[in-house]
Design a protein around this motif. Structure first.
Motif, mmCIF file in Angstrom:
data_model
loop_
_atom_site.group_PDB
_atom_site.id
_atom_site.type_symbol
_atom_site.label_atom_id
_atom_site.label_comp_id
_atom_site.label_asym_id
_atom_site.label_seq_id
_atom_site.Cartn_x
_atom_site.Cartn_y
_atom_site.Cartn_z
ATOM 1 N N ALA A 163 12.641 14.730 -0.421
ATOM 2 C CA ALA A 163 12.861 15.664 -1.534
ATOM 3 C C ALA A 163 14.352 15.966 -1.706
ATOM 4 C CB ALA A 163 12.067 16.946 -1.308
ATOM 5 N N ASP A 164 15.110 15.946 -0.601
ATOM 6 C CA ASP A 164 16.551 16.211 -0.685
ATOM 7 C C ASP A 164 17.361 14.943 -0.985
ATOM 8 O OD1 ASP A 164 16.049 18.821 -0.202
ATOM 9 O OD2 ASP A 164 16.828 18.874 1.850
ATOM 10 N N ASP A 165 16.659 13.847 -1.262
ATOM 11 C CA ASP A 165 17.323 12.591 -1.649
ATOM 12 C C ASP A 165 18.303 12.103 -0.581
ATOM 13 O OD1 ASP A 165 17.845 10.434 -3.210
ATOM 14 O OD2 ASP A 165 18.794 11.513 -4.851
ATOM 15 N N LEU A 166 17.848 12.151 0.678
ATOM 16 C CA LEU A 166 18.727 11.776 1.794
ATOM 17 C C LEU A 166 18.356 10.420 2.396
ATOM 18 C CD1 LEU A 166 18.796 15.240 3.608
ATOM 19 C CD2 LEU A 166 20.694 14.158 2.380
ATOM 20 N N VAL A 167 17.368 9.745 1.805
ATOM 21 C CA VAL A 167 16.886 8.501 2.399
ATOM 22 C C VAL A 167 17.429 7.315 1.599
ATOM 23 C CG1 VAL A 167 14.837 7.178 3.069
ATOM 24 C CG2 VAL A 167 14.794 9.680 3.162
ATOM 25 N N ASP A 168 18.045 6.367 2.310
ATOM 26 C CA ASP A 168 18.566 5.177 1.656
ATOM 27 C C ASP A 168 17.514 4.078 1.599
ATOM 28 O OD1 ASP A 168 21.412 6.067 1.340
ATOM 29 O OD2 ASP A 168 21.188 6.289 3.511
ATOM 30 N N GLU A 169 16.635 4.086 2.601
ATOM 31 C CA GLU A 169 15.652 3.004 2.711
ATOM 32 C C GLU A 169 14.352 3.559 3.271
ATOM 33 O OE1 GLU A 169 17.176 -0.352 4.869
ATOM 34 O OE2 GLU A 169 15.181 -1.171 5.261
ATOM 35 N N LEU A 170 13.253 3.219 2.613
ATOM 36 C CA LEU A 170 11.926 3.623 3.104
ATOM 37 C C LEU A 170 11.191 2.374 3.575
ATOM 38 C CD1 LEU A 170 9.448 5.516 3.405
ATOM 39 C CD2 LEU A 170 9.034 5.187 0.955
ATOM 40 N N GLN A 171 10.731 2.413 4.818
ATOM 41 C CA GLN A 171 9.911 1.323 5.353
ATOM 42 C C GLN A 171 8.530 1.891 5.628
ATOM 43 O OE1 GLN A 171 11.806 -0.647 8.676
ATOM 44 N NE2 GLN A 171 13.534 -1.318 7.427
ATOM 45 N N LEU A 172 7.602 1.541 4.771
ATOM 46 C CA LEU A 172 6.252 2.096 4.844
ATOM 47 C C LEU A 172 5.273 0.986 5.213
ATOM 48 C CD1 LEU A 172 4.807 4.835 4.091
ATOM 49 C CD2 LEU A 172 4.304 3.774 1.897
ATOM 50 N N VAL A 173 4.576 1.179 6.320
ATOM 51 C CA VAL A 173 3.585 0.184 6.751
ATOM 52 C C VAL A 173 2.193 0.738 6.434
ATOM 53 C CG1 VAL A 173 2.533 -0.824 8.826
ATOM 54 C CG2 VAL A 173 5.005 -0.916 8.491
ATOM 55 N N VAL A 174 1.385 -0.085 5.786
ATOM 56 C CA VAL A 174 0.038 0.369 5.413
ATOM 57 C C VAL A 174 -0.992 -0.326 6.308
ATOM 58 C CG1 VAL A 174 -1.640 0.615 3.546
ATOM 59 C CG2 VAL A 174 0.826 0.715 3.036
ATOM 60 N N ALA A 175 -1.772 0.506 7.015
ATOM 61 C CA ALA A 175 -2.794 -0.015 7.933
ATOM 62 C C ALA A 175 -4.094 -0.264 7.164
ATOM 63 C CB ALA A 175 -3.030 1.010 9.048
ATOM 64 N N PRO A 176 -4.895 -1.202 7.634
ATOM 65 C CA PRO A 176 -6.079 -1.589 6.859
ATOM 66 C C PRO A 176 -7.316 -0.746 7.167
ATOM 67 C CG PRO A 176 -5.833 -3.058 8.709
ATOM 68 C CD PRO A 176 -4.706 -2.074 8.813
ATOM 69 N N PHE A 177 -7.156 0.564 7.208
ATOM 70 C CA PHE A 177 -8.332 1.421 7.400
ATOM 71 C C PHE A 177 -8.070 2.823 6.870
ATOM 72 C CE2 PHE A 177 -5.962 1.630 11.427
ATOM 73 C CZ PHE A 177 -5.870 2.998 11.648
ATOM 74 N N PHE A 178 -9.156 3.587 6.759
ATOM 75 C CA PHE A 178 -9.075 4.951 6.227
ATOM 76 C C PHE A 178 -9.161 5.961 7.364
ATOM 77 C CE2 PHE A 178 -10.614 2.291 2.877
ATOM 78 C CZ PHE A 178 -10.094 2.817 1.714
ATOM 79 N N VAL A 179 -8.572 7.126 7.163
ATOM 80 C CA VAL A 179 -8.742 8.245 8.093
ATOM 81 C C VAL A 179 -9.818 9.184 7.552
ATOM 82 C CG1 VAL A 179 -7.621 10.335 8.989
ATOM 83 C CG2 VAL A 179 -6.496 8.122 9.215
ATOM 84 N N GLY A 180 -9.743 9.489 6.276
ATOM 85 C CA GLY A 180 -10.836 10.230 5.647
ATOM 86 C C GLY A 180 -11.013 11.654 6.134
ATOM 87 N N ASP A 181 -9.907 12.314 6.492
ATOM 88 C CA ASP A 181 -9.991 13.699 6.976
ATOM 89 C C ASP A 181 -8.832 14.458 6.330
ATOM 90 O OD1 ASP A 181 -9.827 16.101 8.303
ATOM 91 O OD2 ASP A 181 -9.623 15.226 10.311
ATOM 92 N N SER A 182 -9.147 15.311 5.353
ATOM 93 C CA SER A 182 -8.070 15.956 4.591
ATOM 94 C C SER A 182 -7.283 16.960 5.435
ATOM 95 C CB SER A 182 -8.628 16.636 3.338
ATOM 96 O OG SER A 182 -9.517 17.656 3.718
ATOM 97 N N SER A 183 -7.747 17.255 6.652
ATOM 98 C CA SER A 183 -6.959 18.153 7.506
ATOM 99 C C SER A 183 -5.957 17.365 8.369
ATOM 100 C CB SER A 183 -7.887 18.971 8.417
ATOM 101 O OG SER A 183 -8.477 18.133 9.378
#
Ligand code: NAP
Length: 229
Positions: A166-186
């Protein structure tokens, strides 16, 4: 404008955008990706995580590969990067891995009003830094630059991610997506509510998509400083 380190935010999420499932250290990634993350860690001067991550996951935040540790030492660096956390409560187990493993410096940022208490609790195991009336990540980053940190890796959790993004301090985002769900909104999410610089009217630039076994790495260039290496 004051200097700040090149900042790389790295994390893995489930298909439904969670960082975990309320159990410590849910493995969202796979061995090949852990090794990739190890290489990124070895290339950084400092690694930062939030206090909840220190308490929940008890991470060591060390470079795992012996060869990479030796390469760092050959460059005159500590085997693993400096460790950084931020806290309001300063409620840590001083025997946790964050404080007891590795030879690098451990910094704990907290608000001015909390410094005395934090130093009393953590003095022997870490350097407590006065982060100002309220710890703001921009100022923290500037302080890190003053301490010689040129390349910073932010490794969670969601509360910390939110402030950096939100403070625009990130130059690079490395996001890894795993092939499953957690399914718990908490469960903890990648980010909490916030006003982010990237939205439907200002889309982030996707710089790379890489399949690593059963996970996918998405690299986003979030600033003009993005290093396409
Ligand atoms: N999948 C992944 O890649 C990954 C990576 C890391 C973590 N995780 C998961 O993420 C979860 C934790 O994430 P989270 O979002 O709950 O918490 P977090 O971001 O790790 O830590 C939040 C805590 O950091 C401190 N903090 C943050 N900003 C602060 C500020 N500006 N000033 C003072 N203190 C500040 C506060 O600590 P105090 O409460 O001490 O005051 C706050 O409660 C864990 O379940 C962990 O397993 C997943």
């Amino acid at each position: 404008m004051p200097e700040r380190p090149y900042t790389l935010l790295s994390c893995s999420v489930s298909l439904d955008g969670y960082l975990g499932d309320r159990t410590p250290r849910l493995a969202l990634s796979n061995e090949a990706d852990f090794d990739r993350v190890d290489e990124v860690r070895a290339s950084c001067d400092a690694i930062m995580v939030g206090a909840a991550t220190v308490r929940t996951d008890n991470p060591r935040l060390l470079v795992r590969s012996q060869a990479r540790r030796e390469q760092r030492e050959a460059r005159g660096l500590t085997p693993s990067p400096m460790k950084i956390t931020v806290t309001q409560r300063a409620d840590f187990d001083t025997d946790s891995n964050f404080f007891t493993t590795g030879e690098s410096e451990k910094l704990v940022y907290t608000a001015s009003a909390r410094v005395r208490d934090a130093r009393a609790r953590l003095g022997p195991v870490a350097t407590v830094v006065d982060g100002g009336r309220r710890v703001r990540m921009r100022r923290l980053c500037e302080d890190l630059a003053d301490r010689g940190v040129r390349r910073l890796m932010v490794e969670g959790g969601g509360v910390v991610h939110t402030q950096y993004l939100a403070d625009d301090l990130v130059d690079e985002l490395q996001l890894v997506v795993a092939p499953f769900f957690v399914g718990d909104s908490s469960a903890p999410r990648f980010v909490t509510d916030g006003r982010f610089p990237w939205n439907a009217g200002r889309r982030a630039r996707l710089a790379e998509v890489r399949q690593i076994g059963d996970v996918v790495l998405l690299r986003y260039a979030l600033s003009a400083r993005f290093q396409d290496s």
